[in-house]
Write a protein that holds these residues in place. Structure first.
Motif, mmCIF file in Angstrom:
data_model
loop_
_atom_site.group_PDB
_atom_site.id
_atom_site.type_symbol
_atom_site.label_atom_id
_atom_site.label_comp_id
_atom_site.label_asym_id
_atom_site.label_seq_id
_atom_site.Cartn_x
_atom_site.Cartn_y
_atom_site.Cartn_z
ATOM 1 N N TYR A 86 0.827 -1.204 0.000
ATOM 2 C CA TYR A 86 0.000 0.000 0.000
ATOM 3 C C TYR A 86 0.865 1.260 0.000
ATOM 4 C CZ TYR A 86 -3.041 3.693 1.735
ATOM 5 O OH TYR A 86 -3.712 4.882 1.890
ATOM 6 N N GLN A 87 1.822 1.340 0.932
ATOM 7 C CA GLN A 87 2.681 2.520 1.019
ATOM 8 C C GLN A 87 3.573 2.647 -0.213
ATOM 9 O OE1 GLN A 87 2.474 5.000 3.011
ATOM 10 N NE2 GLN A 87 1.099 4.152 4.531
ATOM 11 N N SER A 88 4.013 1.509 -0.758
ATOM 12 C CA SER A 88 4.826 1.546 -1.980
ATOM 13 C C SER A 88 4.019 2.115 -3.136
ATOM 14 C CB SER A 88 5.340 0.142 -2.318
ATOM 15 O OG SER A 88 6.214 -0.320 -1.309
ATOM 16 N N ALA A 89 2.763 1.709 -3.238
ATOM 17 C CA ALA A 89 1.887 2.239 -4.290
ATOM 18 C C ALA A 89 1.740 3.751 -4.140
ATOM 19 C CB ALA A 89 0.524 1.554 -4.234
ATOM 20 N N ALA A 122 1.957 0.543 -9.334
ATOM 21 C CA ALA A 122 1.189 0.935 -8.141
ATOM 22 C C ALA A 122 -0.130 0.172 -8.084
ATOM 23 C CB ALA A 122 0.941 2.438 -8.138
ATOM 24 N N LYS A 123 -0.773 0.012 -9.231
ATOM 25 C CA LYS A 123 -2.030 -0.745 -9.285
ATOM 26 C C LYS A 123 -1.797 -2.187 -8.835
ATOM 27 C CE LYS A 123 -5.724 -2.233 -12.297
ATOM 28 N NZ LYS A 123 -6.317 -2.273 -13.599
ATOM 29 N N ASP A 124 -0.735 -2.795 -9.317
ATOM 30 C CA ASP A 124 -0.401 -4.167 -8.901
ATOM 31 C C ASP A 124 -0.169 -4.239 -7.393
ATOM 32 O OD1 ASP A 124 -0.577 -5.144 -11.508
ATOM 33 O OD2 ASP A 124 1.586 -5.064 -11.844
ATOM 34 N N TYR A 125 0.527 -3.251 -6.860
ATOM 35 C CA TYR A 125 0.804 -3.238 -5.422
ATOM 36 C C TYR A 125 -0.481 -3.100 -4.608
ATOM 37 C CZ TYR A 125 5.874 -2.742 -6.217
ATOM 38 O OH TYR A 125 7.193 -2.930 -6.571
ATOM 39 N N LEU A 126 -1.388 -2.253 -5.067
ATOM 40 C CA LEU A 126 -2.660 -2.091 -4.347
ATOM 41 C C LEU A 126 -3.480 -3.374 -4.394
ATOM 42 C CD1 LEU A 126 -3.541 1.532 -5.443
ATOM 43 C CD2 LEU A 126 -2.943 0.760 -3.129
ATOM 44 N N GLU A 127 -3.468 -4.026 -5.536
ATOM 45 C CA GLU A 127 -4.171 -5.308 -5.642
ATOM 46 C C GLU A 127 -3.550 -6.339 -4.712
ATOM 47 O OE1 GLU A 127 -3.977 -5.885 -9.887
ATOM 48 O OE2 GLU A 127 -5.793 -4.676 -10.214
ATOM 49 N N LYS A 128 -2.235 -6.312 -4.581
ATOM 50 C CA LYS A 128 -1.551 -7.230 -3.667
ATOM 51 C C LYS A 128 -1.940 -6.930 -2.221
ATOM 52 C CE LYS A 128 2.944 -9.219 -2.626
ATOM 53 N NZ LYS A 128 2.468 -10.579 -2.785
ATOM 54 N N GLN A 186 -5.215 -8.407 -1.621
ATOM 55 C CA GLN A 186 -5.170 -9.866 -1.514
ATOM 56 C C GLN A 186 -4.792 -10.273 -0.087
ATOM 57 O OE1 GLN A 186 -2.369 -11.092 -4.491
ATOM 58 N NE2 GLN A 186 -3.846 -10.950 -6.161
ATOM 59 N N ILE A 187 -3.886 -9.514 0.499
ATOM 60 C CA ILE A 187 -3.451 -9.811 1.868
ATOM 61 C C ILE A 187 -4.551 -9.455 2.864
ATOM 62 C CG2 ILE A 187 -1.763 -9.247 3.665
ATOM 63 C CD1 ILE A 187 0.216 -8.604 1.313
ATOM 64 N N ARG A 188 -5.157 -8.272 2.691
ATOM 65 C CA ARG A 188 -6.231 -7.813 3.579
ATOM 66 C C ARG A 188 -7.379 -7.298 2.713
ATOM 67 N NH1 ARG A 188 -4.821 -3.135 7.496
ATOM 68 N NH2 ARG A 188 -3.403 -4.663 8.344
ATOM 69 N N PRO A 189 -8.348 -8.169 2.418
ATOM 70 C CA PRO A 189 -9.427 -7.802 1.494
ATOM 71 C C PRO A 189 -10.252 -6.577 1.893
ATOM 72 C CG PRO A 189 -9.357 -10.166 1.792
ATOM 73 C CD PRO A 189 -8.392 -9.573 2.785
ATOM 74 N N GLU A 191 -8.522 0.116 -1.084
ATOM 75 C CA GLU A 191 -9.665 0.065 -2.005
ATOM 76 C C GLU A 191 -9.911 1.429 -2.626
ATOM 77 O OE1 GLU A 191 -12.823 -1.326 0.526
ATOM 78 O OE2 GLU A 191 -12.455 -3.430 0.017
ATOM 79 N N GLN A 192 -9.917 2.478 -1.797
ATOM 80 C CA GLN A 192 -10.186 3.825 -2.284
ATOM 81 C C GLN A 192 -9.083 4.297 -3.228
ATOM 82 O OE1 GLN A 192 -13.008 5.809 -1.838
ATOM 83 N NE2 GLN A 192 -11.972 6.835 -3.524
ATOM 84 N N LEU A 193 -7.842 4.039 -2.845
ATOM 85 C CA LEU A 193 -6.727 4.456 -3.693
ATOM 86 C C LEU A 193 -6.752 3.712 -5.023
ATOM 87 C CD1 LEU A 193 -4.415 6.457 -3.555
ATOM 88 C CD2 LEU A 193 -2.968 4.632 -2.648
ATOM 89 N N LEU A 194 -7.108 2.432 -5.005
ATOM 90 C CA LEU A 194 -7.202 1.657 -6.235
ATOM 91 C C LEU A 194 -8.323 2.190 -7.124
ATOM 92 C CD1 LEU A 194 -6.197 -0.674 -7.978
ATOM 93 C CD2 LEU A 194 -7.698 -2.205 -6.670
ATOM 94 N N THR A 195 -9.451 2.546 -6.536
ATOM 95 C CA THR A 195 -10.548 3.136 -7.302
ATOM 96 C C THR A 195 -10.099 4.441 -7.960
ATOM 97 O OG1 THR A 195 -12.202 2.147 -5.850
ATOM 98 C CG2 THR A 195 -12.911 4.042 -7.145
ATOM 99 N N ASP A 196 -9.447 5.298 -7.186
ATOM 100 C CA ASP A 196 -8.947 6.566 -7.728
ATOM 101 C C ASP A 196 -7.914 6.334 -8.832
ATOM 102 O OD1 ASP A 196 -10.557 7.746 -5.820
ATOM 103 O OD2 ASP A 196 -8.891 8.306 -4.490
ATOM 104 N N LEU A 197 -7.044 5.363 -8.613
ATOM 105 C CA LEU A 197 -6.005 5.067 -9.600
ATOM 106 C C LEU A 197 -6.612 4.530 -10.888
ATOM 107 C CD1 LEU A 197 -3.111 4.780 -10.539
ATOM 108 C CD2 LEU A 197 -2.958 2.647 -9.237
ATOM 109 N N ASN A 198 -7.602 3.649 -10.773
ATOM 110 C CA ASN A 198 -8.259 3.121 -11.974
ATOM 111 C C ASN A 198 -8.910 4.241 -12.775
ATOM 112 O OD1 ASN A 198 -7.578 0.381 -11.876
ATOM 113 N ND2 ASN A 198 -9.222 -0.070 -10.432
#
Length: 125
Positions: free
Chosen positions: A66-69, A84-90, A93-96, A102-109
Motif C-alpha cells: 500500500y505505502q509503496s503504491a 502501483a495498481k499491482d501493489y494495491l491489488e496485492k 489480496q493480503i487484507r481484502p 480500495e479507495q486508492l485503487l478506485t482513484d487510480l483506476n
C-alpha cells in the motif's frame, strides 16, 4: 543533503541486516524524495527495486504494498502507475477489507482510464 545522508545510512543498514523490509522501504522512499527534489523527470529504478524487495520480505503485511503504491503515484509515470495498481491489488489480496487501499485503487483506476482516453484522443486525427 539530509536525503543523501539518509540514503547512505540505509545502505549501511542493509549491509548489516538485509532481511528487514522497513530498511528497503525507507531507502526507496529517500531515493524517490531525492529524485523529486532534484526535479528529475525519470523514475528511480533502484528505488522501485527497493520497494519491490520490501514487499517480497513482508509477504503478509499489506502496509508495504500500500505505502509503496502511494510512493509510486507521486512519480506520475504510466509504468509507475501500473506497478502501483499491482501493489494495491496485492495489499487487497493480503487484507481484502483494506479500505484505504480500495479507495486508492478506485482513484487510480479512474486516473488510468482518463490517461488511456487522452492517449486515444491524441492518436485520433
Amino acid at each position: 543533503k539530509m536525503l543523501i545522508l539518509a540514503i547512505s545510512n540505509y545502505e549501511k543498514a542493509l549491509e548489516i541486516n538485509n532481511h528487514h523490509p522497513s530498511i528497503y522501504f525507507n531507502l526507496a522512499t529517500a531515493e524517490l524524495r531525492l529524485n523529486a527534489s532534484l526535479s528529475s523527470k525519470g523514475k528511480s529504478i533502484t528505488a522501485m527495486n527497493h520497494l519491490s524487495e520490501a514487499i517480497k520480505r513482508a509477504i503478509n503485511n499489506p502496509l508495504y504494498p500500500y505505502q509503496s503504491a502511494k510512493s509510486l503515484l507521486n512519480l506520475n509515470d504510466q509504468e509507475a502507475l501500473l506497478i502501483a495498481k499491482d501493489y494495491l491489488e496485492k495489499a487487497l489480496q493480503i487484507r481484502p477489507a483494506y479500505r484505504d487501499a480500495e479507495q486508492l485503487l478506485t482513484d487510480l483506476n479512474t486516473k488510468l482510464q482518463k490517461n488511456a482516453a487522452a492517449k486515444t484522443s491524441e492518436a485520433s486525427p
